[in-house]
Structure formats: C-alpha cells, structure tokens
Design a protein around this motif. Structure first.
Motif, PDB file in Angstrom:
ATOM      1  N   ARG A  47       0.644  -1.101   0.120  1.00 34.98           N
ATOM      2  CA  ARG A  47       0.089   0.027   0.058  1.00 34.98           C
ATOM      3  C   ARG A  47       0.983   1.043  -0.063  1.00 34.98           C
ATOM      4  NH1 ARG A  47      -2.631  -3.889  -0.390  1.00 34.98           N
ATOM      5  NH2 ARG A  47      -4.443  -4.306   0.544  1.00 34.98           N
ATOM      6  N   GLY A  64      -3.420   2.920   1.202  1.00 34.82           N
ATOM      7  CA  GLY A  64      -3.609   1.960   2.533  1.00 34.82           C
ATOM      8  C   GLY A  64      -4.774   2.585   3.339  1.00 34.82           C
ATOM      9  N   ASP A  67      -8.192   0.318   3.200  1.00 36.39           N
ATOM     10  CA  ASP A  67      -8.263  -1.077   4.009  1.00 36.39           C
ATOM     11  C   ASP A  67      -9.133  -0.782   5.334  1.00 36.39           C
ATOM     12  OD1 ASP A  67      -6.870  -2.606   2.137  1.00 36.39           O
ATOM     13  OD2 ASP A  67      -4.904  -1.977   3.367  1.00 36.39           O
ATOM     14  N   ASN A 278       3.623  -2.488   7.310  1.00 34.57           N
ATOM     15  CA  ASN A 278       2.007  -2.197   7.355  1.00 34.57           C
ATOM     16  C   ASN A 278       1.628  -2.552   8.676  1.00 34.57           C
ATOM     17  OD1 ASN A 278       1.419  -0.608   5.225  1.00 34.57           O
ATOM     18  ND2 ASN A 278       0.240  -2.402   4.497  1.00 34.57           N
TER      19      ASN A 278
END
Ligand SMILES: [Zn+2]
Ligand SMILES: [Zn+2]
Length: 284
Positions: A47, A64, A67, A278
C-alpha cells in the motif's frame, strides 16, 4: 468539530533545544500512530503512504487508507498532506465522497499553500473529482483546506503536528509529531535535506525517525532526478544526525525492498535502520 489551536514557531530562532516542547501530562493517553501504507507502489499486500494517528487523523492518504472500515473512515477528521503526488493523496477524493453523508463536520485537509493550490487546480477541480469545498455549499462544505507553513505547529487535542522542510520535485514537507511523551519525525518524500536535520537535532524526546529510501544504489541517478534517497545517500544524510532515534525506512520500491534494505544495512548499519511495515504501531 474539535477545537484546533494553531501555534506559531519561529524557525529563525531554531537553535538547539528549541524544537517542539515535550509536555508530559500526567494521565494523558499516549497517542498511537499506525502504518496503513509505506510502499513506493502497489501490488499484493503493498500500500502507498498513509499513517493513522489515533482514529481521527491521517498523515498522507495513499492507497492504505482504503483498508479501513467504513466506520473507521468516517471517524477521520484531519489529513496532513506532505505533498501532492498521487501515492500520497489518492485516497482523499474517495474518502470524502464515501463518508461525507455520515459526518457532521468537514474533513480538514492541511498542507502548505503550494500543495493546496495543486490539489485545488489538478485534483478537486470538477474534472478529476468534484470540489468538495463547495458541496453541498461553500458555507457548510464536506471538506476544507487549511494552510500550514513550514515551522508552524497545529495542535489537535494535545497532539502537535509541525510541518518540517523536505526537498522533493514538487513543493513538499515532512511532519514532526509530538505526543505527550515522545516525538516522531516523518520525512515524507525527500532527497538531501539539511533543513530536516536541523529539526531532527533540535527535537526533544525524539523516539522515532521514519525516513524514505525509495531506490536502490544502482538507481542513484534516478533517485537524484526524482529527488528521493538511495541507501548511500541515506547514510550520508544520517551522518548529519546527532539525535539517537529508532530509524525506520519507508517508500521502498516494490520488488526491490530486500535489495534496498540490504544496501541500507551495509551503508547505514550503525543506525540500525529497520524496514517500516504495514500495521506497525508507534506510541508517543
Ligand atoms: Zn513524491
Ligand atoms: Zn511518494
């Protein structure tokens, strides 16, 4: 909307120790920063850049952000943007469009004037995406811009965000984030950047430094042309650091992460840099 206090810090008085103050408030909860994206691209689990501060603030809004659950998206009140490149702003249009009907207050987008001007002219321009600062009307919009100057600090319920210098192909900043206990500095996208090290070296309680290294050493020329860092340049930059934060590397190019981190360890091992991942969390 939360009351937002704007503090001005005169950078011309930036002698050592004049960085963002660490004011430990007894009983105050530590702020949490969670990595939603830290890659230079997409593919599989990768991401692009976004950091979530507690549950209501973003630093950059790369892929990102997508998500997060709908409920989590609706809780975001503030976005601090480093620069206008798509890997850092791509989720802002989708975010505001998705949650505007769930929110009572505007989403506030912070950036330096040059960055906000680019977002207005080239993204929220009715052609790429509607201008949500005019929807449903200009008096009570779904989105607002708020200019921040380099060296200026914005405080949101005890959490302080200071725009710090960056050196990139477009106007850009990084951010220094000060919680009740510690500080974190996020460089954003940057090449050689003496202004950054002035801030790093004068920030008290600096616990974490997240710094980019977008390319491997064999792409040094591309790194210089696109104003990013490669491991050798990272090591030269870290030589300017007199603080001792934990160092995390971000913005690795997809497919070159392992190679770049190997070169980072070879060139800059004495700072023990680790790859940012992440969902990693920092507590300040
Ligand atoms: Zn960039
Ligand atoms: Zn980028």
């Amino acid at each position: 909307m939360d009351r937002v206090t704007v503090l001005h810090r005169d950078r011309s008085e930036g002698h050592a120790g004049s960085g963002p103050e660490a004011s430990v408030v007894p009983g105050q909860q530590a702020m949490k920063i969670r990595v939603l994206g830290c890659s230079g691209g997409i593919g599989g689990a990768l991401r692009t850049t976004a950091l979530l501060v507690d549950d209501d603030i973003l630093i950059d809004a790369g892929t990102g952000v997508g998500d997060l659950s709908l409920e989590s998206l609706a809780r975001i009140d503030h976005i601090f943007v480093t620069h206008s490149h798509l890997d850092h702003v791509t989720s802002i249009p989708f975010l505001v469009d998705t949650v505007c009907w769930m929110r009572a207050s505007p989403l506030v987008v912070y950036g330096i004037k040059e960055v906000l001007d680019i977002l207005k002219a080239h993204l929220f321009n009715w052609k790429i995406w509607p201008d949500f600062t005019q929807i449903p009307d200009a008096d009570k919009p779904f989105m607002q811009y708020r200019e921040i100057k380099v060296g200026e600090t914005i405080e949101i319920r005890g959490r302080k965000f200071t725009a710090i210098p960056a050196n990139h192909t477009v106007p850009a900043v990084g951010y220094s984030v000060q919680g009740s206990r510690n500080a974190l500095i996020f460089t954003g996208d940057t090449c050689i950047n003496d202004g950054l090290w002035k801030v790093v070296n004068s920030t008290r309680n600096l616990k974490y430094l997240i710094i980019e290294t977008a390319f491997s050493n064999k792409e040094r020329d591309i790194a210089i042309a696109s104003k990013h860092l490669c491991p050798q340049m990272l090591a030269e930059e870290l030589e300017k650091m007199r603080a001792e934060p934990e160092v995390f590397i971000t913005h690795l190019k997809p497919g070159e992460g392992a190679l770049t981190m190997k070169e980072v360890t070879q060139a800059a091992g004495r700072w023990r840099p680790r790859m940012l991942e992440n969902n990693q969390e920092f507590s300040l």
